[in-house]
Design a protein around this motif. Structure first.
Motif, PDB file in Angstrom:
ATOM      1  N   GLU A  92      -3.120   3.229   6.392  1.00 49.54           N
ATOM      2  CA  GLU A  92      -4.787   3.315   6.569  1.00 49.54           C
ATOM      3  C   GLU A  92      -4.221   2.168   5.693  1.00 49.54           C
ATOM      4  O   GLU A  92      -5.625   0.842   6.417  1.00 49.54           O
ATOM      5  CB  GLU A  92      -4.871   4.401   6.474  1.00 49.54           C
ATOM      6  CG  GLU A  92      -4.990   4.999   7.337  1.00 49.54           C
ATOM      7  CD  GLU A  92      -5.390   5.069   8.811  1.00 49.54           C
ATOM      8  OE1 GLU A  92      -6.267   4.306   8.912  1.00 49.54           O
ATOM      9  OE2 GLU A  92      -5.522   6.020   9.784  1.00 49.54           O
ATOM     10  N   LYS A 100      -5.245   1.627   2.544  1.00 51.17           N
ATOM     11  CA  LYS A 100      -6.870   2.083   2.041  1.00 51.17           C
ATOM     12  C   LYS A 100      -5.999   2.176   0.457  1.00 51.17           C
ATOM     13  O   LYS A 100      -6.988   1.929  -0.507  1.00 51.17           O
ATOM     14  CB  LYS A 100      -7.292   3.454   2.454  1.00 51.17           C
ATOM     15  CG  LYS A 100      -7.617   2.940   3.659  1.00 51.17           C
ATOM     16  CD  LYS A 100      -8.212   4.458   4.118  1.00 51.17           C
ATOM     17  CE  LYS A 100      -9.092   4.541   5.734  1.00 51.17           C
ATOM     18  NZ  LYS A 100      -9.633   5.424   6.148  1.00 51.17           N
ATOM     19  N   GLN A 101      -5.130   2.142   0.218  1.00 47.43           N
ATOM     20  CA  GLN A 101      -4.600   2.686  -1.310  1.00 47.43           C
ATOM     21  C   GLN A 101      -3.404   1.754  -1.948  1.00 47.43           C
ATOM     22  O   GLN A 101      -2.317   1.458  -1.964  1.00 47.43           O
ATOM     23  CB  GLN A 101      -3.990   4.289  -1.374  1.00 47.43           C
ATOM     24  CG  GLN A 101      -4.889   5.050  -1.334  1.00 47.43           C
ATOM     25  CD  GLN A 101      -4.247   6.699  -1.191  1.00 47.43           C
ATOM     26  OE1 GLN A 101      -2.982   6.597  -1.891  1.00 47.43           O
ATOM     27  NE2 GLN A 101      -4.494   7.765  -0.519  1.00 47.43           N
ATOM     28  N   LYS A 114      -4.423   1.979  12.984  1.00 47.80           N
ATOM     29  CA  LYS A 114      -4.460   0.797  11.941  1.00 47.80           C
ATOM     30  C   LYS A 114      -2.399   0.752  11.840  1.00 47.80           C
ATOM     31  O   LYS A 114      -1.580   1.424  12.593  1.00 47.80           O
ATOM     32  CB  LYS A 114      -4.699   1.377  10.685  1.00 47.80           C
ATOM     33  CG  LYS A 114      -4.675   0.441   9.734  1.00 47.80           C
ATOM     34  CD  LYS A 114      -4.745  -0.716   9.441  1.00 47.80           C
ATOM     35  CE  LYS A 114      -4.675  -1.419   8.486  1.00 47.80           C
ATOM     36  NZ  LYS A 114      -5.916  -2.747   8.509  1.00 47.80           N
ATOM     37  N   TYR A 159       0.773  -1.459   0.386  1.00 46.67           N
ATOM     38  CA  TYR A 159       0.121   0.198   0.073  1.00 46.67           C
ATOM     39  C   TYR A 159       1.053   0.887   0.175  1.00 46.67           C
ATOM     40  O   TYR A 159       2.432   1.399   0.571  1.00 46.67           O
ATOM     41  CB  TYR A 159      -0.865   0.151   1.329  1.00 46.67           C
ATOM     42  CG  TYR A 159      -2.744  -1.555   1.465  1.00 46.67           C
ATOM     43  CD1 TYR A 159      -3.185  -1.288   1.145  1.00 46.67           C
ATOM     44  CD2 TYR A 159      -1.513  -2.395   1.506  1.00 46.67           C
ATOM     45  CE1 TYR A 159      -4.293  -2.119   0.720  1.00 46.67           C
ATOM     46  CE2 TYR A 159      -2.625  -3.060   1.780  1.00 46.67           C
ATOM     47  CZ  TYR A 159      -3.742  -3.070   1.145  1.00 46.67           C
ATOM     48  OH  TYR A 159      -4.703  -4.361   1.716  1.00 46.67           O
TER      49      TYR A 159
END
Length: 638
Positions: A192, A194-195, A218, A188
């Motif tokens: 977090e 998310k990406q 996280k 990532y």
């Protein structure tokens, strides 16, 4: 006085003991609001960080004054909402087995000296994402709420809206260092998770730079290029020293020495020994049970990945020697270097065409380029095109360079052909001959070119003796950066001009000699002894010991440690050189008279006057004149 109902009194007592909520936090956590007052949260929020590691909590906080703490408590209590103030046990951490918590409130929290969290507030603010180690049995009850005692002796709220427990059994809290991916994981770009960027394949070695905790709690492992999930089950920690091993799959390796081939990745079952210089195709990277990398061969067998045994070769490795040939003769000019990298700054000697090399070892650069190491410590290229492809096994017994004028030590025949089949005439012992070049037979035997044909090149047939050379002079100075040349000329121009004027010599010649023989002042001899000309002996009792190449009566090369003059300054070195050229070597005061201004009308003539006397290199004059013209030394110094 009118009595207050019991239920109302209870509510008032509870209200006076709780803490006002942080701005943006629900009233259910109001009992911990003194962690950050409304005023504090506003002023501190700009300093919070999205990512911190366990090391962040090691900073020793400073205690705020009791007056400040009291004021903060009173201020926040005054703004405490009256609804939802009763603590709910499920909202607090209450497990004494917890070892770590991470701050998951974006506003951050404070440490306190007392578990009531009303006095002894400690600054600075503990930012969101900070990992906090806890004391053993950290749960402390304060009234109806839970506090946590930290490893540094302070107290923090146990409210889950401020901190969350870290499951250290399943995630890393300390940096594991190198980990081997056990199953595909996602890389990532953010901590977090998310990406997503890409997939990291199984058996990939990853170097973890830190354990990261985000502002929301996280946790991820930070690696080169981003973050991977912090999950112990996804990785195997590699604790061994892998710095000396290849840790990514190469397409091929070359063996630096004889190495065993095994049928198993633990290298227990030997199949055979593979010779030095063998190029091996690699199909994959494997790991031993103990976490040591292995190279999986295309035939399914295994090799060690230790860089002492293997190296990833340069792409054009086939154009290089990969084993030590022991003996070689240069087919073109070969430069010598003081370091295996062969960088320009380490350039030392330049070896002429026909130089015979006795190779001591074969070494590699970090980029997998082979180099030959000579017995004097210098390195030369291992490129095949730089050397003759065929030479006789006894090549050390032959002359392989142009000798110039010499005499025969025994009777020899002159031949019309290079194979010495068509005899022309005989030369008596002591006959003077002028060797103009070297020719080679198809089988790799050298012949000496003279007027009218060819002679045998065997060393015993000639009285010729090579002049001793130092490994730091030669003609390495012919190659220099513009800055080195300019700095050298500027620094010593005044000394050269004064000395050569006094001794009736050309300043341009002396500057060119100094630059050529000292590599523009970069040779080891010059750096240690300001000796520009390789003059042996001692100066006022001072000398420098250097390794030098010598030749015995049979023309065989060998090396000795010799003393060279160590000068106090550059002018002393230039003066010594001028005295030698003006007064001669001892047996003849006019030996170098061809270089005197009184005899040489031009600097070109002076340069030619040194050939065959000061230097045996037939191109010596050409090199000096080239330097003089390139840097306008004639105008500057003559």
């Amino acid at each position: 006085m009118k009595k207050m109902p019991i239920c109302i009194m209870t509510a008032v007592i509870l209200a006076s003991s709780v803490l006002a909520p942080i701005a943006g936090v629900s009233a259910a956590s109001a009992d911990d609001a003194t962690q950050v007052t409304t005023t504090d949260a506003t002023s501190k929020s700009s300093t919070s960080s999205s990512t911190t590691t366990a090391s962040s909590s090691s900073t020793t906080p400073a205690t705020a004054s009791s007056k400040q703490a009291k004021t903060a408590t009173n201020d926040t209590t005054a703004n405490t909402p009256t609804s939802g103030i009763v603590a709910v046990a499920a909202s607090y951490l209450n497990d004494n087995a917890i070892k770590y918590v991470v701050v998951n409130n974006t506003k951050g929290i404070y440490y306190y000296q007392q578990p009531d969290l009303t006095t002894g507030k400690v600054t600075p603010l503990v930012k969101a994402g900070t990992l906090i180690p806890l004391a053993a049995n950290p749960i402390v009850q304060s009234g109806s709420t839970t506090r946590l005692k930290t490893a540094n002796g302070y107290y923090i709220s146990g409210n889950k809206e401020y901190v969350q427990a870290v499951d250290d059994k399943n995630v890393f809290v300390d940096n594991p260092g190198n980990v081997l991916v056990q199953k595909n994981v996602t890389l990532y770009s953010d901590n977090e998770g998310k990406q997503a960027k890409s997939t990291v394949a199984k058996d990939t070695l990853m170097n973890v730079t830190s354990v990261s905790f985000s502002a929301t709690g996280k946790t991820m492992l930070q690696v080169s290029g981003g973050y991977i999930p912090n999950d112990k089950s996804s990785y195997k920690v590699i604790t061994g020293n892998i710095a000396n091993y290849l840790t990514s799959k190469p397409t091929q390796v070359i063996l630096k020495k004889s190495t065993n081939e095994y049928s198993d990745n633990n290298l227990k079952n030997k199949v055979k020994s593979v010779k030095m210089g063998t190029i091996v195709k690699i199909s994959g990277l494997a790991w031993s049970n103990g976490g040591t990398p292995r190279l999986k061969m295309s035939n399914g067998h295994y090799l060690t990945a230790n860089v002492a045994n293997v190296i990833v070769p340069t792409k054009n490795i086939k154009s290089y020697y990969v084993t030590n040939p022991k003996k070689l003769v240069s087919a073109k000019k070969v430069n010598g270097y003081r370091d295996v990298t062969a960088e320009a700054s380490t350039k030392n000697n330049g070896f002429a065409v026909g130089t015979y090399f006795a190779i001591k070892a074969l070494e590699y650069t970090n980029d997998g380029v082979p180099r030959f190491k000579l017995s004097n410590g210098l390195y030369v290229t291992a490129g095949k095109k730089s050397y003759r492809t065929k030479i006789v096994k006894t090549i050390q017994n032959y002359w392989t360079i142009k000798l110039g004028k010499t005499k025969l030590a025994k009777k020899l025949y002159l031949y019309k052909d290079v194979n010495l089949k068509k005899r022309v005439k005989a030369y008596k012992k002591g006959t003077a001959v002028n060797v103009t070049g070297v020719a080679w037979t198809k089988g790799g035997t050298p012949r000496l070119k003279v007027k009218g044909g060819y002679l045998s090149a065997t060393k015993k047939a000639y009285t010729y003796k090579l002049k001793a050379v130092t490994i730091n002079s030669d003609d390495s100075g012919f190659y220099a950066s513009k800055n080195n040349a300019t700095n050298f000329i500027t620094k010593y121009a005044a000394d050269v001009r004064a000395v050569t004027k006094s001794y009736g010599l050309y300043g341009s010649i002396q500057m060119a000699q100094a630059s050529l023989e000292s590599a523009w002042g970069q040779s080891a001899l010059t750096k240690q002894g300001l000796n520009f000309f390789g003059i042996k002996g001692a100066y006022s009792g001072q000398s420098v010991i250097m390794r030098t190449a010598e030749y015995d009566s049979k023309g065989n090369l060998y090396y000795v440690n010799a003393a060279f003059k160590k000068y106090p300054n550059g002018k002393a070195s230039f003066t010594d050189n001028a005295k030698l050229l003006k007064n001669g070597p001892g047996f003849s005061s006019t030996y170098y008279s061809g270089a005197w201004r009184s005899n040489a009308k031009t600097y070109q003539a002076a340069a030619q006057g040194l050939v065959g006397r000061y230097a045996t290199d037939p191109a010596y004059a050409t090199k000096l004149v080239s330097l003089i013209n390139t840097y306008d030394l004639h105008k500057l110094l003559d």
